[in-house]
Each structure stands twice: as structure tokens, then as C-alpha cells.
Design a protein around this motif. Structure first.
Motif, PDB file in Angstrom:
ATOM      1  N   ASN A 146      11.484  -9.158   6.438  1.00 55.97           N
ATOM      2  CA  ASN A 146      10.136  -9.523   5.680  1.00 55.97           C
ATOM      3  C   ASN A 146      10.472  -8.411   4.816  1.00 55.97           C
ATOM      4  O   ASN A 146       9.493  -7.247   5.592  1.00 55.97           O
ATOM      5  N   TYR A 147      11.267  -8.157   3.654  1.00 52.99           N
ATOM      6  CA  TYR A 147      10.793  -6.681   3.164  1.00 52.99           C
ATOM      7  C   TYR A 147      10.188  -7.490   1.552  1.00 52.99           C
ATOM      8  O   TYR A 147      10.889  -7.214   0.792  1.00 52.99           O
ATOM      9  N   VAL A 148       9.609  -8.026   1.752  1.00 51.27           N
ATOM     10  CA  VAL A 148       8.675  -9.027   0.563  1.00 51.27           C
ATOM     11  C   VAL A 148       8.492  -7.842  -0.594  1.00 51.27           C
ATOM     12  O   VAL A 148       8.290  -8.044  -1.625  1.00 51.27           O
ATOM     13  N   HIS A 149       7.652  -6.833   0.264  1.00 55.01           N
ATOM     14  CA  HIS A 149       6.954  -5.833  -0.636  1.00 55.01           C
ATOM     15  C   HIS A 149       7.715  -5.464  -1.354  1.00 55.01           C
ATOM     16  O   HIS A 149       7.213  -4.605  -2.046  1.00 55.01           O
ATOM     17  N   MET A 150       8.643  -5.006  -1.032  1.00 54.46           N
ATOM     18  CA  MET A 150       9.230  -4.028  -1.436  1.00 54.46           C
ATOM     19  C   MET A 150      10.450  -4.268  -2.866  1.00 54.46           C
ATOM     20  O   MET A 150      10.328  -3.025  -3.577  1.00 54.46           O
ATOM     21  N   VAL A 151      10.564  -5.492  -2.251  1.00 50.88           N
ATOM     22  CA  VAL A 151      11.333  -6.753  -2.858  1.00 50.88           C
ATOM     23  C   VAL A 151      10.213  -6.382  -4.230  1.00 50.88           C
ATOM     24  O   VAL A 151      11.349  -5.671  -5.927  1.00 50.88           O
ATOM     25  N   LEU A 152       9.155  -7.233  -4.140  1.00 46.53           N
ATOM     26  CA  LEU A 152       8.429  -7.643  -6.193  1.00 46.53           C
ATOM     27  C   LEU A 152       7.899  -6.427  -5.913  1.00 46.53           C
ATOM     28  O   LEU A 152       7.757  -5.795  -7.303  1.00 46.53           O
ATOM     29  N   MET A 153       7.820  -4.808  -5.064  1.00 47.91           N
ATOM     30  CA  MET A 153       6.971  -3.369  -6.550  1.00 47.91           C
ATOM     31  C   MET A 153       8.540  -2.259  -6.759  1.00 47.91           C
ATOM     32  O   MET A 153       9.208  -1.299  -7.142  1.00 47.91           O
ATOM     33  N   ALA A 154       9.849  -3.453  -6.899  1.00 48.11           N
ATOM     34  CA  ALA A 154      11.219  -1.923  -7.027  1.00 48.11           C
ATOM     35  C   ALA A 154      11.054  -2.572  -8.406  1.00 48.11           C
ATOM     36  O   ALA A 154      11.479  -0.940  -8.524  1.00 48.11           O
ATOM     37  N   ASP A 155      10.600  -3.059  -9.364  1.00 41.28           N
ATOM     38  CA  ASP A 155      10.619  -2.287 -11.492  1.00 41.28           C
ATOM     39  C   ASP A 155       9.623  -0.947 -10.626  1.00 41.28           C
ATOM     40  O   ASP A 155       9.688  -0.636 -11.500  1.00 41.28           O
ATOM     41  N   GLU A 156       7.957  -1.234 -10.287  1.00 42.13           N
ATOM     42  CA  GLU A 156       7.384  -0.815 -10.595  1.00 42.13           C
ATOM     43  C   GLU A 156       8.021   0.919  -9.640  1.00 42.13           C
ATOM     44  O   GLU A 156       7.643   2.072 -10.892  1.00 42.13           O
ATOM     45  N   LEU A 157       8.999   0.674  -8.604  1.00 44.10           N
ATOM     46  CA  LEU A 157       9.169   1.730  -8.095  1.00 44.10           C
ATOM     47  C   LEU A 157      10.498   2.534  -9.237  1.00 44.10           C
ATOM     48  O   LEU A 157      10.779   3.958  -9.829  1.00 44.10           O
ATOM     49  N   LYS A 158      11.087   1.570  -9.869  1.00 44.86           N
ATOM     50  CA  LYS A 158      11.644   2.009 -11.213  1.00 44.86           C
ATOM     51  C   LYS A 158      11.282   2.809 -11.591  1.00 44.86           C
ATOM     52  O   LYS A 158      11.735   4.091 -12.358  1.00 44.86           O
TER      53      LYS A 158
END
Length: 276
Positions: A146-158
Motif C-alpha cells: 500500500n503506497y497510495v499516499h505516495m501515488v496520490l501526491m506524485a503530481d504535487e511532488l513533481k
């Protein structure tokens, strides 16, 4: 490259589909994984990685279908088939196929052979930016899928040109999404001991740091981190990577710290000579 995978007693080409659609890993997110690599053709800290994988399986109440010794033979076969000196291995253990979509009957065990990633090698010299994120992983001792938070924030990280998220809650820092966190205050090395995955690279860094620094393993506050002299993170792919900015807050003078680079050099020497 002719990479292969192992799935429930069979070795197959890496691009061959293996999972059925009623696997609990897909239906309920009930699964765990681990990830490690070779240096000089030899798996790094194999016993440590197996023990962590075994512990994750035990805590998730999934029976391992094969032993460590049997797995070693499979790894050797997969490595030989790859034709590469250095590879990464990804273990995935799921709840298996569930006719009622709830109860575990027999876990599924997958081992993937993968090419080594390039996880921001420039960051090891210049350091990285991370974004503070208020969250603590559920069952942090288990390396779940479960890495849902990392995936959800991928656009914001970029958008923020950041490399990762820094998890904290109630004023206490735990870890990054895929790595552990360390700070230097003066010559004192400090790392969190709560709500974390016990990283193998973290363990190695603690071992090599002990003769050179005072080491504290304890709860770490968010305020301590953003006011630290140096911050770095550790993982299989990041090695020892300086963190030079958290959100809009620079760490120290905003460059990789000397003590961090010292530990980074020691770690790189260790893996360069691994297995020789």
C-alpha cells in the motif's frame, strides 16, 4: 535483457501474466513485498532482508510457501538467467486466490528479477527536497504493497520539484515513503525508532556510524528535523542521500553536510567491496 520471474514453483519470462483476478492483493490490498539487490553479483545483506520479509509475513499472517534455502537456489537461477552481473529482486507475497474475496486459502509468492534503478544519483551529491506530509503508515513494521499516499501526491511532488514525502504526525517524524530518516545535531547522529520500517540500509549506516559518532535511536520531533544541522535518508536505492530542504525550509546552509557525505563515502566503499 532476458529477465525472468518465479511464481509458485515455476520460473517464467518476466512479461508473462501470472496473477488471477481474485487475488486478495488486488481485491483487498492484502499483500507485502521486499526489495534488495546484488553487489559484485552477491545479494546484499541477504539474511537481513529475508528476516525482514519473514517478519512481515508473520505479522500479516501469511505462511511462507518456501524456505530461505530454497529461495536462495531460485535467486541463483534467476540471476544466471538474467545474464547481468547486478540485478534487483522484488519479492511479492499476497493473500492468494479467495473464492469468497475475503479469506486466505493459499498465499501467492512472486519473485521478479529487475534492472537496477537510477534513483536520483545526482541527489547523492546535491541533496534532495522533501515535502512534509501528515501521516503515519498503518502497520509500519510491515512492508505492505500500500503506497497510495505516495501515488496520490506524485503530481504535487513533481510540481514542487521534490523527491519524496516526509511522514510526521503529532509533531513526531517517522520516515519517508520508501526510506528512513536521520539527522545530525552537532556530531550526534539521531534516527527515529517509532512508526518505521526497519530498513536494512538504516541498519548498516548505524553500524558504520557507531565508531565515529554518538548515536541516538529514539523518537524524533518535527522541530528537531527542520532545525537540524544535517538531514539524510537511507534506502536500498538511495543509499545515503542528503536532504537539503523540507517544504520551504532549507536544512543548514542548504547543501549536503560534511558528516552526511562522510557516511555516504563509507557506505559506498562497503558496497563496492561487497562479496569480494
Amino acid at each position: 535483457m532476458p529477465f525472468h520471474q518465479y511464481f509458485n514453483c515455476d520460473i517464467l519470462p518476466i512479461n508473462e501474466a501470472v496473477f488471477q483476478t481474485n487475488d486478495l492483493g488486488l481485491l483487498r490490498g492484502y499483500g507485502l513485498f521486499d526489495y534488495f539487490r546484488t553487489y559484485n553479483g552477491v545479494p546484499f545483506r541477504w539474511d537481513d532482508y529475508w528476516q525482514r520479509f519473514e517478519n512481515s509475513a508473520r505479522l500479516l499472517k501469511l505462511a511462507l510457501p518456501i524456505t530461505q534455502q530454497e529461495t536462495e537456489k531460485i535467486l541463483a537461477d534467476l540471476h544466471a538467467l538474467s545474464g547481468e552481473q547486478e540485478v534487483a529482486f522484488r519479492f511479492v507475497l499476497t493473500g492468494g486466490y479467495a473464492p469468497d474475496s475475503v479469506n486466505v486459502v493459499q498465499p501467492n509468492f512472486l519473485i521478479r528479477t529487475e534492472a537496477l534503478p537510477q534513483d536520483n544519483p545526482a541527489g547523492r551529491l546535491k541533496g534532495i527536497k522533501v515535502i512534509p506530509y501528515e501521516y503515519v503508515r498503518d502497520l509500519p513494521e510491515i512492508k505492505t504493497t500500500n503506497y497510495v499516499h505516495m501515488v496520490l501526491m506524485a503530481d504535487e511532488l513533481k510540481r514542487q520539484q521534490a523527491a519524496d514525502l516526509l511522514f510526521y504526525k503529532d509533531g513526531e517524524v517517522s520516515e519517508l515513503t520508501r526510506s528512513n530518516i536521520f539527522i545530525f545535531r552537532g556530531s550526534k547522529l539521531i534516527t527515529s525508532n517509532r512508526n518505521i520500517l526497519n530498513g536494512i540500509t538504516r541498519k548498516v549506516v548505524l553500524e558504520i556510524a557507531k565508531p565515529h559518532f554518538e548515536v541516538e535511536v529514539r523518537p524524533v520531533s518535527y522541530q528537531e528535523v527542520i532545525t537540524a544541522d544535517e538531514v539524510f535518508t537511507t534506502s536500498t536505492t538511495k543509499w545515503v542521500m542528503p536532504v537539503v530542504q523540507i517544504g520551504e525550509q532549507p536544512i543548514g546552509n542548504g547543501t549536503a553536510g560534511k558528516q552526511t557525505l562522510f557516511l555516504q563515502e563509507m557506505f559506498e566503499k562497503l558496497v563496492t567491496n561487497w562479496g569480494k
